[in-house]
Design a protein around this motif. Sequence first.
Motif, PDB file in Angstrom:
ATOM      1  N   ARG A 283       1.470  -4.390   6.221  1.00 52.54           N
ATOM      2  CA  ARG A 283       1.610  -5.926   5.740  1.00 52.54           C
ATOM      3  C   ARG A 283       0.381  -6.188   5.137  1.00 52.54           C
ATOM      4  NH1 ARG A 283      -0.650 -10.116   7.442  1.00 52.54           N
ATOM      5  NH2 ARG A 283      -1.888  -9.296   8.940  1.00 52.54           N
ATOM      6  N   ARG A 284      -0.607  -5.788   5.207  1.00 52.56           N
ATOM      7  CA  ARG A 284      -1.991  -6.155   4.635  1.00 52.56           C
ATOM      8  C   ARG A 284      -2.090  -5.716   3.185  1.00 52.56           C
ATOM      9  NH1 ARG A 284      -7.189  -7.211   8.125  1.00 52.56           N
ATOM     10  NH2 ARG A 284      -6.285  -7.865   9.906  1.00 52.56           N
ATOM     11  N   ALA A 285      -1.489  -4.600   3.033  1.00 48.52           N
ATOM     12  CA  ALA A 285      -1.403  -3.745   1.506  1.00 48.52           C
ATOM     13  C   ALA A 285      -0.306  -4.818   0.744  1.00 48.52           C
ATOM     14  CB  ALA A 285      -1.033  -2.509   1.624  1.00 48.52           C
ATOM     15  N   TYR A 286       0.778  -5.127   1.178  1.00 51.18           N
ATOM     16  CA  TYR A 286       1.526  -6.084   0.325  1.00 51.18           C
ATOM     17  C   TYR A 286       0.821  -7.355  -0.001  1.00 51.18           C
ATOM     18  CZ  TYR A 286       5.807  -2.992   0.757  1.00 51.18           C
ATOM     19  OH  TYR A 286       6.649  -2.033   0.589  1.00 51.18           O
ATOM     20  N   ASP A 287       0.140  -7.946   0.841  1.00 51.99           N
ATOM     21  CA  ASP A 287      -0.481  -8.928   0.810  1.00 51.99           C
ATOM     22  C   ASP A 287      -1.664  -9.086  -0.325  1.00 51.99           C
ATOM     23  OD1 ASP A 287       0.859 -10.547   2.785  1.00 51.99           O
ATOM     24  OD2 ASP A 287      -0.877 -10.443   4.144  1.00 51.99           O
ATOM     25  N   GLU A 288      -2.619  -7.753  -0.404  1.00 55.46           N
ATOM     26  CA  GLU A 288      -3.429  -7.484  -1.324  1.00 55.46           C
ATOM     27  C   GLU A 288      -2.731  -7.263  -2.659  1.00 55.46           C
ATOM     28  OE1 GLU A 288      -7.207  -6.436  -3.125  1.00 55.46           O
ATOM     29  OE2 GLU A 288      -6.666  -7.401  -1.236  1.00 55.46           O
ATOM     30  N   PHE A 289      -1.606  -6.537  -2.698  1.00 55.34           N
ATOM     31  CA  PHE A 289      -1.156  -6.238  -4.279  1.00 55.34           C
ATOM     32  C   PHE A 289       0.156  -6.963  -4.404  1.00 55.34           C
ATOM     33  CE2 PHE A 289      -3.617  -2.710  -2.772  1.00 55.34           C
ATOM     34  CZ  PHE A 289      -4.306  -2.360  -3.838  1.00 55.34           C
ATOM     35  N   SER A 290       0.356  -8.363  -3.981  1.00 54.66           N
ATOM     36  CA  SER A 290       1.366  -8.831  -3.912  1.00 54.66           C
ATOM     37  C   SER A 290       1.639  -9.662  -5.520  1.00 54.66           C
ATOM     38  CB  SER A 290       1.472 -10.130  -3.021  1.00 54.66           C
ATOM     39  OG  SER A 290       0.640 -11.216  -3.488  1.00 54.66           O
ATOM     40  N   ALA A 291       0.942  -9.652  -6.337  1.00 56.59           N
ATOM     41  CA  ALA A 291       1.180 -10.263  -7.838  1.00 56.59           C
ATOM     42  C   ALA A 291       0.360  -9.122  -8.550  1.00 56.59           C
ATOM     43  CB  ALA A 291       0.152 -11.465  -7.927  1.00 56.59           C
ATOM     44  N   GLN A 292       0.728  -9.195  -9.944  1.00 49.01           N
ATOM     45  CA  GLN A 292       0.194  -8.302 -10.827  1.00 49.01           C
ATOM     46  C   GLN A 292      -1.167  -8.013 -10.732  1.00 49.01           C
ATOM     47  OE1 GLN A 292       1.795  -8.623 -14.821  1.00 49.01           O
ATOM     48  NE2 GLN A 292       0.475  -7.151 -15.377  1.00 49.01           N
ATOM     49  N   GLY A 293      -1.498  -6.897 -10.473  1.00 49.35           N
ATOM     50  CA  GLY A 293      -2.893  -6.561 -10.178  1.00 49.35           C
ATOM     51  C   GLY A 293      -3.727  -6.390 -11.104  1.00 49.35           C
ATOM     52  N   LYS A 294      -5.141  -6.198 -10.790  1.00 46.40           N
ATOM     53  CA  LYS A 294      -6.194  -6.104 -11.999  1.00 46.40           C
ATOM     54  C   LYS A 294      -5.833  -4.985 -12.760  1.00 46.40           C
ATOM     55  CE  LYS A 294      -9.577  -7.976  -8.829  1.00 46.40           C
ATOM     56  NZ  LYS A 294     -10.610  -7.822  -8.125  1.00 46.40           N
ATOM     57  N   GLU A 295      -4.879  -3.940 -12.318  1.00 46.56           N
ATOM     58  CA  GLU A 295      -4.822  -2.696 -12.904  1.00 46.56           C
ATOM     59  C   GLU A 295      -3.215  -2.581 -13.391  1.00 46.56           C
ATOM     60  OE1 GLU A 295      -4.562  -2.707  -9.580  1.00 46.56           O
ATOM     61  OE2 GLU A 295      -6.613  -2.892  -9.141  1.00 46.56           O
ATOM     62  N   PRO A 296      -3.187  -3.549 -14.425  1.00 50.83           N
ATOM     63  CA  PRO A 296      -1.382  -3.522 -14.960  1.00 50.83           C
ATOM     64  C   PRO A 296      -1.042  -2.036 -15.328  1.00 50.83           C
ATOM     65  CG  PRO A 296      -2.954  -4.529 -16.496  1.00 50.83           C
ATOM     66  CD  PRO A 296      -3.911  -4.181 -15.221  1.00 50.83           C
ATOM     67  N   LYS A 297      -1.928  -1.182 -15.767  1.00 47.47           N
ATOM     68  CA  LYS A 297      -1.428   0.011 -16.094  1.00 47.47           C
ATOM     69  C   LYS A 297      -1.161   0.849 -15.251  1.00 47.47           C
ATOM     70  CE  LYS A 297      -3.823  -0.226 -20.595  1.00 47.47           C
ATOM     71  NZ  LYS A 297      -4.909   0.228 -21.565  1.00 47.47           N
ATOM     72  N   VAL A 298      -1.360   0.596 -13.800  1.00 52.10           N
ATOM     73  CA  VAL A 298      -1.172   1.634 -12.686  1.00 52.10           C
ATOM     74  C   VAL A 298       0.334   1.425 -12.336  1.00 52.10           C
ATOM     75  CG1 VAL A 298      -1.453   2.227 -10.118  1.00 52.10           C
ATOM     76  CG2 VAL A 298      -3.496   1.273 -11.994  1.00 52.10           C
ATOM     77  N   ASN A 299       1.102   2.586 -12.646  1.00 51.98           N
ATOM     78  CA  ASN A 299       2.491   2.532 -12.037  1.00 51.98           C
ATOM     79  C   ASN A 299       2.787   3.971 -11.479  1.00 51.98           C
ATOM     80  OD1 ASN A 299       3.637   0.232 -13.825  1.00 51.98           O
ATOM     81  ND2 ASN A 299       2.835   1.157 -15.243  1.00 51.98           N
ATOM     82  N   GLY A 300       3.511   3.940 -10.662  1.00 52.41           N
ATOM     83  CA  GLY A 300       3.981   5.191 -10.066  1.00 52.41           C
ATOM     84  C   GLY A 300       3.324   5.283  -8.526  1.00 52.41           C
ATOM     85  N   THR A 301       3.440   6.427  -8.091  1.00 49.95           N
ATOM     86  CA  THR A 301       3.243   6.681  -6.734  1.00 49.95           C
ATOM     87  C   THR A 301       2.186   7.255  -6.477  1.00 49.95           C
ATOM     88  OG1 THR A 301       5.486   6.771  -6.159  1.00 49.95           O
ATOM     89  CG2 THR A 301       4.422   7.391  -4.464  1.00 49.95           C
ATOM     90  N   ALA A 302       1.016   7.065  -5.425  1.00 47.62           N
ATOM     91  CA  ALA A 302      -0.248   7.463  -4.841  1.00 47.62           C
ATOM     92  C   ALA A 302       0.347   8.011  -3.362  1.00 47.62           C
ATOM     93  CB  ALA A 302      -1.152   6.608  -4.895  1.00 47.62           C
ATOM     94  N   VAL A 303       0.034   9.108  -3.055  1.00 48.64           N
ATOM     95  CA  VAL A 303       0.460   9.717  -1.789  1.00 48.64           C
ATOM     96  C   VAL A 303      -1.114  10.201  -1.053  1.00 48.64           C
ATOM     97  CG1 VAL A 303       1.323  11.498  -0.543  1.00 48.64           C
ATOM     98  CG2 VAL A 303       2.605  10.527  -2.336  1.00 48.64           C
ATOM     99  N   ILE A 304      -1.462   9.737  -0.018  1.00 46.43           N
ATOM    100  CA  ILE A 304      -2.557  10.238   0.757  1.00 46.43           C
ATOM    101  C   ILE A 304      -2.106  10.543   2.082  1.00 46.43           C
ATOM    102  CG2 ILE A 304      -4.339   9.050   2.065  1.00 46.43           C
ATOM    103  CD1 ILE A 304      -3.075   7.038  -0.916  1.00 46.43           C
ATOM    104  N   SER A 305      -2.577  11.786   2.314  1.00 47.00           N
ATOM    105  CA  SER A 305      -2.303  12.477   3.754  1.00 47.00           C
ATOM    106  C   SER A 305      -3.431  12.784   4.520  1.00 47.00           C
ATOM    107  CB  SER A 305      -1.610  14.015   3.325  1.00 47.00           C
ATOM    108  OG  SER A 305      -2.450  14.849   2.402  1.00 47.00           O
ATOM    109  N   TYR A 306      -3.503  12.900   5.479  1.00 55.45           N
ATOM    110  CA  TYR A 306      -4.490  13.040   6.540  1.00 55.45           C
ATOM    111  C   TYR A 306      -4.018  14.352   7.506  1.00 55.45           C
ATOM    112  CZ  TYR A 306      -5.624   8.356   5.499  1.00 55.45           C
ATOM    113  OH  TYR A 306      -5.925   7.156   4.794  1.00 55.45           O
ATOM    114  N   CYS A 307      -5.115  15.264   7.618  1.00 56.69           N
ATOM    115  CA  CYS A 307      -4.663  16.473   8.184  1.00 56.69           C
ATOM    116  C   CYS A 307      -5.624  16.531   9.822  1.00 56.69           C
ATOM    117  CB  CYS A 307      -5.154  17.714   7.611  1.00 56.69           C
ATOM    118  SG  CYS A 307      -4.356  17.807   6.014  1.00 56.69           S
ATOM    119  N   ASN A 308      -5.115  17.183  10.319  1.00 53.15           N
ATOM    120  CA  ASN A 308      -5.911  17.503  11.895  1.00 53.15           C
ATOM    121  C   ASN A 308      -5.965  16.105  12.758  1.00 53.15           C
ATOM    122  OD1 ASN A 308      -6.430  20.268  11.272  1.00 53.15           O
ATOM    123  ND2 ASN A 308      -8.082  19.405   9.926  1.00 53.15           N
TER     124      ASN A 308
END
Length: 139
Positions: free
Chosen positions: A14-39
């Motif tokens: 919910r907070r991420a959608y609020d933070e990135f709801s309008a075109q961001g400061k990084e308009p060249k950022v397109n695609g997917t970032a995947v973060i994984s946590y282990c253990n």
Amino acid sequence: MQFLSEEWAEEVTRRAYDEFSAQGKEPKVNGTAVISYCNVPLRQSDCFWMSYRLDRGMLVEVQYGYDRETMPRNGVITVREDYETAIRILREEISFLEAVRTGLIQIQGPMPAVIRYRDMCDRMLRVKKLNGQTEWKRA
């Protein structure tokens, strides 16, 4: 609220959608970032992942899960870290950059993409802290 729990993931989404709801400061950022946590010391799994898809700096999709088999493999960048490292970063005991330099965090992807996603990762780190409402300890 326990870090990486279902409740935590929903609030971060919910907070991420609020933070990135309008075109961001990084308009060249397109695609997917995947973060994984282990253990991860949760009942569901020892793994937790979140996937953020951006279009011109705007967040268009968030997914998360506890199953390694369902983790997206199409990330422009992929970040892998241990649960304890993530907690240390959230507590500000170690910086994200220091964790990367010392090998506690592994980032995969082309260097230009990693650089483009840097601001997005900094902003997501602030979102993940939930203003200190998260219990960053072992279950």
